[in-house]
Design a protein around this motif. Structure first.
Motif, mmCIF file in Angstrom:
data_model
loop_
_atom_site.group_PDB
_atom_site.id
_atom_site.type_symbol
_atom_site.label_atom_id
_atom_site.label_comp_id
_atom_site.label_asym_id
_atom_site.label_seq_id
_atom_site.Cartn_x
_atom_site.Cartn_y
_atom_site.Cartn_z
ATOM 1 N N GLU A 156 1.000 -0.984 0.539
ATOM 2 C CA GLU A 156 0.094 0.007 0.017
ATOM 3 C C GLU A 156 0.936 1.248 0.096
ATOM 4 N N ARG A 157 1.767 1.069 0.331
ATOM 5 C CA ARG A 157 2.661 2.374 0.798
ATOM 6 C C ARG A 157 3.831 2.476 -0.404
ATOM 7 N N GLY A 158 3.641 1.466 -1.475
ATOM 8 C CA GLY A 158 4.500 0.994 -2.905
ATOM 9 C C GLY A 158 5.708 0.785 -2.473
ATOM 10 N N VAL A 159 6.301 0.333 -1.222
ATOM 11 C CA VAL A 159 7.610 -0.387 -0.918
ATOM 12 C C VAL A 159 7.975 -1.377 -1.265
ATOM 13 N N ALA A 160 6.590 -2.137 -1.097
ATOM 14 C CA ALA A 160 6.682 -3.651 -1.306
ATOM 15 C C ALA A 160 6.220 -3.779 -2.738
ATOM 16 N N THR A 161 6.379 -5.493 -3.427
ATOM 17 C CA THR A 161 5.457 -6.093 -4.600
ATOM 18 C C THR A 161 4.883 -6.280 -5.007
ATOM 19 N N VAL A 162 4.078 -6.811 -6.295
ATOM 20 C CA VAL A 162 3.093 -7.701 -5.531
ATOM 21 C C VAL A 162 3.224 -9.191 -5.619
ATOM 22 N N ASP A 163 4.116 -9.565 -5.933
ATOM 23 C CA ASP A 163 4.263 -10.517 -5.816
ATOM 24 C C ASP A 163 5.312 -11.223 -4.127
ATOM 25 N N ARG A 164 6.157 -10.162 -3.704
ATOM 26 C CA ARG A 164 5.938 -10.272 -2.321
ATOM 27 C C ARG A 164 4.799 -10.800 -1.594
ATOM 28 N N VAL A 165 4.081 -9.977 -1.884
ATOM 29 C CA VAL A 165 2.818 -10.414 -1.311
ATOM 30 C C VAL A 165 2.189 -11.764 -1.872
ATOM 31 N N ALA A 166 1.984 -12.365 -3.107
ATOM 32 C CA ALA A 166 1.833 -13.654 -2.885
ATOM 33 C C ALA A 166 2.367 -14.492 -2.510
ATOM 34 N N GLU A 167 3.879 -14.099 -2.743
ATOM 35 C CA GLU A 167 5.243 -15.185 -1.590
ATOM 36 C C GLU A 167 4.198 -15.046 -0.056
ATOM 37 N N THR A 168 3.910 -14.617 0.425
ATOM 38 C CA THR A 168 3.529 -14.022 1.607
ATOM 39 C C THR A 168 2.286 -15.308 1.956
ATOM 40 N N ARG A 169 1.673 -14.502 0.770
ATOM 41 C CA ARG A 169 0.464 -15.456 0.646
ATOM 42 C C ARG A 169 0.160 -16.733 0.718
ATOM 43 N N ALA A 170 0.940 -17.440 -0.028
ATOM 44 C CA ALA A 170 1.051 -19.018 -0.166
ATOM 45 C C ALA A 170 1.648 -19.225 0.502
ATOM 46 N N ALA A 171 2.515 -18.130 1.511
ATOM 47 C CA ALA A 171 3.386 -19.150 2.824
ATOM 48 C C ALA A 171 2.447 -19.247 4.073
ATOM 49 N N LEU A 172 1.529 -18.143 4.551
ATOM 50 C CA LEU A 172 -0.025 -18.200 5.236
ATOM 51 C C LEU A 172 -0.714 -19.604 4.477
ATOM 52 N N ALA A 173 -1.030 -20.099 3.525
ATOM 53 C CA ALA A 173 -1.628 -21.378 2.514
ATOM 54 C C ALA A 173 -1.218 -22.127 3.742
ATOM 55 N N ALA A 174 0.162 -22.504 3.437
ATOM 56 C CA ALA A 174 0.883 -23.893 4.040
ATOM 57 C C ALA A 174 0.790 -23.802 5.112
ATOM 58 N N ALA A 175 1.253 -23.147 6.040
ATOM 59 C CA ALA A 175 0.945 -22.644 7.375
ATOM 60 C C ALA A 175 -0.689 -23.524 8.287
ATOM 61 N N GLU A 176 -1.284 -22.556 7.303
ATOM 62 C CA GLU A 176 -3.277 -23.216 8.023
ATOM 63 C C GLU A 176 -3.232 -24.338 8.026
ATOM 64 N N ALA A 177 -2.338 -24.979 6.201
ATOM 65 C CA ALA A 177 -2.694 -26.678 6.415
ATOM 66 C C ALA A 177 -1.726 -27.403 6.741
ATOM 67 N N GLN A 178 -1.114 -27.496 7.335
ATOM 68 C CA GLN A 178 0.326 -27.335 8.340
ATOM 69 C C GLN A 178 -0.511 -27.821 9.794
ATOM 70 N N LEU A 179 -1.010 -26.576 10.435
ATOM 71 C CA LEU A 179 -1.809 -26.887 11.619
ATOM 72 C C LEU A 179 -2.930 -27.685 11.721
ATOM 73 N N ALA A 180 -3.336 -27.536 10.248
ATOM 74 C CA ALA A 180 -4.952 -27.943 10.211
ATOM 75 C C ALA A 180 -4.418 -29.977 10.221
ATOM 76 N N SER A 181 -3.092 -30.441 9.233
ATOM 77 C CA SER A 181 -2.648 -31.723 9.876
ATOM 78 C C SER A 181 -2.140 -31.720 10.850
ATOM 79 N N ALA A 182 -1.871 -30.597 11.665
ATOM 80 C CA ALA A 182 -1.622 -30.812 12.865
ATOM 81 C C ALA A 182 -2.240 -31.492 13.794
ATOM 82 N N ARG A 183 -3.469 -30.642 14.379
ATOM 83 C CA ARG A 183 -4.945 -30.905 15.220
ATOM 84 C C ARG A 183 -5.524 -32.623 14.354
ATOM 85 N N GLU A 184 -5.298 -32.905 12.711
ATOM 86 C CA GLU A 184 -5.892 -33.908 12.951
ATOM 87 C C GLU A 184 -5.405 -35.158 13.398
ATOM 88 N N ALA A 185 -4.299 -35.259 13.053
ATOM 89 C CA ALA A 185 -2.966 -35.982 13.610
ATOM 90 C C ALA A 185 -3.523 -36.090 15.399
#
Length: 397
Positions: A156-185
């Motif tokens: 929003e401040r114009g410092v980061a790029t869209v690709d950086r946002v996409a990378e962090t969004r993917a990392a967030l999704a992976a962390a959510e999946a890992q948490l769901a797997s840990a709870r299931e285990a």
């Protein structure tokens, strides 16, 4: 007889019997005996037959006396035809319960043979490792969420790029999946019953290590109990789904059942169709594996009730019954056994009303004239003794 000896002359005259008066008498006696013998032997040809022969002649031409048999008047009744088959009781559901995660067994709160409800814990694997994995997954999720939020702010401040946002969004999704797997285990550390039933087998003990996929227990559902039978193709049309049935187990217990399944394809070897009958067994009193006899009503037929001793075979080997028709002649009717009971059988194939021969049927054949008597009269006069003398000359059994 005369004899003379001429001693003085030195010669002897031969001894002779012709001059004996007794010799002529014996010849006459022999001749008289011969004449009498010839006359006696020829009397059968010259003289007419004796009165005894005249009395015997009418007997040879007289018709034989009719055989006496006992008969019973019978009227056909409507009888339910029943399909009877032997089967075996099997559980409605029979499942091996397996561990979904590896670990050491921390607790076994039930015992083999116990009744369990769906969701009850059968065994519990030590959760320490799974709890640690869950905590780590939660921390990873928190870090990924912060990275994503920071990337959004910088974009929003114009410092980061869209690709950086996409990378962090993917990392967030992976962390959510890992948490769901840990709870299931962590949830999988509790091995639970999949449905209501009985714990038929329990193969683990506390402290034992189990691998993921390893068998832990066996749960059997006995309500309803299913009895499997084979249906011949000849009567398949009479056995339909939802028909009422009666099931008698080898223990002597009888329970009502319902046809729940009839196969659409025959077995290639036996040419029979599989069928299943469900029996209510809420109390679990009937165990699986018991032999059972199934009776399924298939229709109605007109039949006569009689003793199996009345049945006989004709020269072609057909099973049938001998009856007396209106002209007092014997008729043979092939029959089929519709239903067997302890005191007799129901047979079809006879007229609606018939006089069935109950005593003496083994001594008469179809087409013969008989002297029928009601069965009650024959019983009073001891029918077997009365019938046998009249049949002394009959060997056509």
């Amino acid at each position: 007889m005369t004899a003379s000896d001429d001693n003085s002359g030195g010669g002897a005259e031969r001894l002779r019997f012709d001059d004996d008066p007794g010799s002529r008498r014996s010849k006459w006696l022999a001749a008289l005996l011969v004449v009498a013998l010839v006359a006696w032997m020829g009397s059968g040809y010259l003289l007419p037959g004796s009165s005894g022969d005249e009395a015997a002649a009418p007997g040879r031409d007289a018709a034989p006396e009719a055989v006496s048999v006992a008969v019973r008047a019978s009227r056909a009744e409507s009888v339910t035809t029943v399909f009877v088959a032997e089967g075996e009781g099997v559980p409605e559901r029979d499942t091996q319960v397996r561990a979904e995660t590896s670990g050491s067994v921390a607790e076994v709160p039930v015992r083999k043979g116990a009744d369990v409800r769906a969701g009850d814990v059968i065994a519990r694997i030590a959760p320490a490792q799974r709890e640690a994995d869950l905590a780590r997954a939660e921390e990873e999720l928190a870090r990924a969420r912060r990275d994503y939020e920071n990337a959004e702010t910088l974009l929003e401040r114009g410092v980061a790029t869209v690709d950086r946002v996409a990378e962090t969004r993917a990392a967030l999704a992976a962390a959510e999946a890992q948490l769901a797997s840990a709870r299931e285990a962590l949830r999988d550390t509790a091995i639970r019953a999949p449905f209501d039933g009985r714990l038929e087998a329990l193969t683990v003990e506390s402290g034992e290590f189990v691998q993921a996929g390893g068998a832990v227990a066996r749960v059997v559902d006995l309500d309803p109990l299913t009895v499997t039978v084979r249906v011949p193709q000849q009567i398949l049309a009479g056995v339909q789904k939802d028909q009422a049935a009666e099931v008698r187990f080898i223990t002597g217990e009888t329970r009502p059942g319902t046809v729940s399944f009839v196969a659409a394809a025959a077995d290639a070897e036996t040419r029979t169709f599989a069928a299943e009958i469900e029996v209510e067994n809420a109390d679990g009193a009937i165990p699986a594996g018991l032999s059972a006899r199934v009776r399924v009503p298939t229709g109605e037929v007109e039949a006569h009730f009689l003793s199996p001793a009345i049945l006989s075979l004709d020269p072609d080997g057909r099973l049938g019954v001998k009856v007396v028709e209106e002209d007092d002649r014997v008729a043979f009717h092939p029959v089929e056994i519709v239903r067997a009971e302890t005191d007799g059988v129901w047979v079809s194939g006879l007229p609606a009303e018939a006089r069935i021969i109950t005593v003496g049927q083994g001594f008469v054949n179809a087409g013969e004239k008989v002297a029928p008597r009601p069965e009650s009269e024959a019983a009073v006069s001891r029918a077997p003794e009365d019938v046998r003398p009249a049949m002394a000359g009959d060997d056509t059994e």
